[in-house]
Design a protein around this motif. Structure first.
Motif, PDB file in Angstrom:
ATOM      1  N   LYS A  95      -5.997  -0.197  -7.070  1.00  0.00           N
ATOM      2  CA  LYS A  95      -5.988   0.019  -5.623  1.00  0.00           C
ATOM      3  C   LYS A  95      -7.122   0.956  -5.227  1.00  0.00           C
ATOM      4  CE  LYS A  95      -1.003  -0.556  -5.085  1.00  0.00           C
ATOM      5  NZ  LYS A  95       0.268   0.130  -4.740  1.00  0.00           N
ATOM      6  N   TRP A  96      -7.272   2.033  -5.962  1.00  0.00           N
ATOM      7  CA  TRP A  96      -8.330   2.994  -5.701  1.00  0.00           C
ATOM      8  C   TRP A  96      -9.112   3.262  -6.977  1.00  0.00           C
ATOM      9  CZ3 TRP A  96      -3.412   4.451  -3.549  1.00  0.00           C
ATOM     10  CH2 TRP A  96      -3.372   4.368  -2.135  1.00  0.00           C
ATOM     11  N   HIS A 125      -5.909   4.286   3.124  1.00  0.00           N
ATOM     12  CA  HIS A 125      -5.469   2.900   3.214  1.00  0.00           C
ATOM     13  C   HIS A 125      -4.928   2.603   4.610  1.00  0.00           C
ATOM     14  CE1 HIS A 125      -1.542   4.776   2.593  1.00  0.00           C
ATOM     15  NE2 HIS A 125      -0.989   3.639   2.978  1.00  0.00           N
ATOM     16  N   THR A 136      -2.571  -4.796   2.994  1.00  0.00           N
ATOM     17  CA  THR A 136      -3.070  -3.426   2.879  1.00  0.00           C
ATOM     18  C   THR A 136      -4.538  -3.447   2.496  1.00  0.00           C
ATOM     19  OG1 THR A 136      -0.885  -2.701   2.122  1.00  0.00           O
ATOM     20  CG2 THR A 136      -2.723  -1.178   1.760  1.00  0.00           C
ATOM     21  N   TYR A 138      -7.474  -0.960   1.064  1.00  0.00           N
ATOM     22  CA  TYR A 138      -7.651   0.317   0.367  1.00  0.00           C
ATOM     23  C   TYR A 138      -9.113   0.752   0.455  1.00  0.00           C
ATOM     24  CZ  TYR A 138      -3.124  -0.975  -1.547  1.00  0.00           C
ATOM     25  OH  TYR A 138      -1.808  -1.342  -1.679  1.00  0.00           O
TER      26      TYR A 138
END
Length: 201
Positions: A95-96, A125, A136, A138
């Motif tokens: 995600k990151w 996010h 979503t 990110y």
């Protein structure tokens, strides 16, 4: 109904075209008057899909200049990674990236290796509702110190690749199916010519 869809498609394509050159001053009357003035590019596209529509990252140059002499104090690059929850399914990326101070962005400019160190990093996010459910996006933010010479090499390179690393993973740019932003280097060179070169010692 078809007319509405066509208008939406045209607005989408126009809104996501090549990045225009924009610079803003991030210091104002509330900033410490003893601190340098900071000038930052705004929305310079780094990476898109093959069609140039979907944006996967931005790269904005910034410079701080002494308020009295106008001379350059520091030059840098601000990298923003954009990754949607749908994209992460096929890319396998985290995600990151979780970029921290000291992490590297390695740039290959015409084959020359430039190792840039992050001076700071951040994550964020945004969750949106879509027709197929929540989505979503990110964001990773990394700020890197560069020299005037390095910025000029990046802006002028005929061949440009990079790899951004963080605590949780890395991203090579461009990736399979992506390309560099159409005006990326042109905008970086203009920033160098207008905001950096005239203010060097």
């Amino acid at each position: 109904m078809k007319w509405v869809v066509c208008v939406f498609a045209v607005l989408f394509l126009v809104g996501c075209g090549p990045a225009k050159y924009a610079v803003k001053e991030s210091t104002d009357k509330f900033s410490d008057p003893a601190a340098p003035a900071m000038f930052v590019m705004d929305g310079n596209t780094l990476e898109t899909d093959a069609s140039g529509i979907a944006v996967y990252g931005y790269m904005d140059a910034f410079v701080s200049r002494d308020r009295n002499s106008g001379r350059v104090v520091m030059i840098g690059l601000e990298y923003t990674r954009v990754a949607t929850s749908g994209e992460l399914i096929w890319s396998g990326e985290p995600k990151w990236l979780a970029i921290r101070a000291g992490d590297e962005m390695v740039v290959l400019a015409d084959g020359e290796r430039l190792a840039l160190k992050a001076i700071s990093g951040n994550i964020d996010h945004v969750v949106e509702r879509t027709a197929t459910g929540p989505s979503t996006t990110y964001y990773d933010l990394g700020r890197y110190s560069v020299t005037a010479e390095q910025l000029l090499k990046i802006a002028n390179a005929s061949s440009l690749e990079m790899k951004v690393a963080g605590r949780e993973g890395s991203r090579a740019i461009p990736r399979a199916g992506t390309k560099l932003g159409a005006n990326l280097q042109q905008n970086l060179r203009r920033f160098y010519d207008e905001q950096v070169a005239p203010h060097l010692q």
